[in-house]
Design a protein around this motif. Structure first.
Motif, PDB file in Angstrom:
ATOM      1  N   SER A  15       0.843  -1.190   0.000  1.00  0.00           N
ATOM      2  CA  SER A  15       0.000   0.000   0.000  1.00  0.00           C
ATOM      3  C   SER A  15       0.880   1.242   0.000  1.00  0.00           C
ATOM      4  O   SER A  15       1.967   1.256   0.596  1.00  0.00           O
ATOM      5  N   PRO A  16       0.451   2.328  -0.652  1.00  0.00           N
ATOM      6  CA  PRO A  16       1.211   3.578  -0.592  1.00  0.00           C
ATOM      7  C   PRO A  16       1.471   4.069   0.829  1.00  0.00           C
ATOM      8  O   PRO A  16       2.462   4.758   1.073  1.00  0.00           O
ATOM      9  N   LYS A  17       0.595   3.701   1.782  1.00  0.00           N
ATOM     10  CA  LYS A  17       0.799   4.123   3.160  1.00  0.00           C
ATOM     11  C   LYS A  17       2.073   3.526   3.748  1.00  0.00           C
ATOM     12  O   LYS A  17       2.614   4.048   4.737  1.00  0.00           O
ATOM     13  N   TYR A  18       2.551   2.438   3.147  1.00  0.00           N
ATOM     14  CA  TYR A  18       3.766   1.804   3.659  1.00  0.00           C
ATOM     15  C   TYR A  18       4.986   2.708   3.501  1.00  0.00           C
ATOM     16  O   TYR A  18       5.946   2.600   4.275  1.00  0.00           O
ATOM     17  N   LEU A  19       4.966   3.607   2.527  1.00  0.00           N
ATOM     18  CA  LEU A  19       6.102   4.507   2.336  1.00  0.00           C
ATOM     19  C   LEU A  19       6.354   5.332   3.592  1.00  0.00           C
ATOM     20  O   LEU A  19       7.510   5.564   3.977  1.00  0.00           O
ATOM     21  N   HIS A  20       5.282   5.782   4.231  1.00  0.00           N
ATOM     22  CA  HIS A  20       5.453   6.554   5.460  1.00  0.00           C
ATOM     23  C   HIS A  20       5.809   5.658   6.636  1.00  0.00           C
ATOM     24  O   HIS A  20       6.750   5.956   7.396  1.00  0.00           O
ATOM     25  N   SER A  21       5.069   4.571   6.821  1.00  0.00           N
ATOM     26  CA  SER A  21       5.326   3.710   7.980  1.00  0.00           C
ATOM     27  C   SER A  21       6.742   3.131   7.922  1.00  0.00           C
ATOM     28  O   SER A  21       7.413   3.013   8.960  1.00  0.00           O
ATOM     29  N   ASN A  22       7.222   2.799   6.743  1.00  0.00           N
ATOM     30  CA  ASN A  22       8.579   2.272   6.593  1.00  0.00           C
ATOM     31  C   ASN A  22       9.628   3.323   6.962  1.00  0.00           C
ATOM     32  O   ASN A  22      10.685   3.010   7.501  1.00  0.00           O
TER      33      ASN A  22
END
Length: 252
Positions: A15-22
């Motif tokens: 998910s694109p949200k993974y870019l932030h969480s990562n």
């Protein structure tokens, strides 16, 4: 909807949200910067010099990172912008630091929401974008990474075949032609809208998205950033330039 493998078994997706969480694996921006420096030091890049700067591009505060290493072709650019791809090996005793294929993604996204990468290698030029803003605006359910590959146009590679009677004037003739091309390049930089990139058909959609969603709305502006890699800062003709914008001002 999940992606399907050949045997209809669902594939894992990002998910694109993974870019932030990562990116939160970096507790400070300094470790994020260190990850980008490590990539330039690794033996597959072998940069001798590395520059970090802060600048404004169209009123947007940006961080820029530039090296004079070997540069990236289309395949290595795609691997750098993807997750978990790393085939780095030691070269003449020079051990790579990055081993897990995550440093650029976590480091760049810790510093800002959006990043664009310009690179020149011996085989050509490449532009890639990793952008949370882009993914949000297109409503992406999975991470997409626009990448454009441009064949190098080496003007100095042209050979002049002149009659023997003009052999004495060959050097002067060559210098005049070189001067003409330099003036022509300067003209294109003054009027970026006249510049154009020759890209393969399969890369046109990526080019369109980069021009629409990055800080650079013309092909001439993209070429100017590629030319900055071979500026007076370095004698090398290859290297990589990273521009990060929508900078993060909080701890996360």
């Amino acid at each position: 909807m999940s992606a399907q493998a050949a045997r209809e078994v669902p594939l894992s997706t990002l998910s694109p949200k993974y870019l932030h969480s990562n990116s939160t694996s970096h507790t400070s921006p300094f470790s994020a910067i260190a990850a980008l420096i490590d990539n330039a030091y690794d033996p597959d890049v072998s940069a001798k010099q590395f520059w970090i700067d802060k600048t404004f591009i169209k009123k947007n505060l940006c961080l820029t990172f530039m090296d004079n290493g070997n540069g990236l072709d289309h395949e290595t650019m795609q691997r750098m912008l993807s997750f978990g791809y790393s085939d780095k090996t030691a070269v003449k005793g020079h051990e790579p630091i990055g081993m897990y294929g995550n440093g650029f993604k976590s480091g760049s996204m810790r510093l800002g929401k959006d990043a664009i990468v310009f690179s020149r290698s011996e085989s050509g030029m490449c532009i890639g974008m990793l952008s949370q803003t882009y993914l949000e605006k297109i409503g992406a359910e999975q991470i997409q990474i626009p990448i454009v590959w441009i064949e190098e146009r080496n003007l100095s590679g042209y050979i002049l075949y002149l009659p023997d009677v003009w052999q004495l004037f060959e050097l002067i003739w060559f210098e005049l032609i070189t001067l003409f091309f330099c003036l022509f390049q300067h003209f294109l930089h003054r009027f970026p809208s006249l510049s154009s990139l020759s890209v393969k058909a399969e890369h046109r959609a990526s080019l369109q998205d980069i021009l629409r969603y990055s800080l650079f709305q013309t092909q001439g502006e993209l070429l100017a950033e590629l030319d900055a890699i071979t500026s007076s800062f370095s004698e090398e003709q290859t290297g990589t330039r990273i521009i990060i914008w929508n900078l993060r001002r909080s701890k996360t």
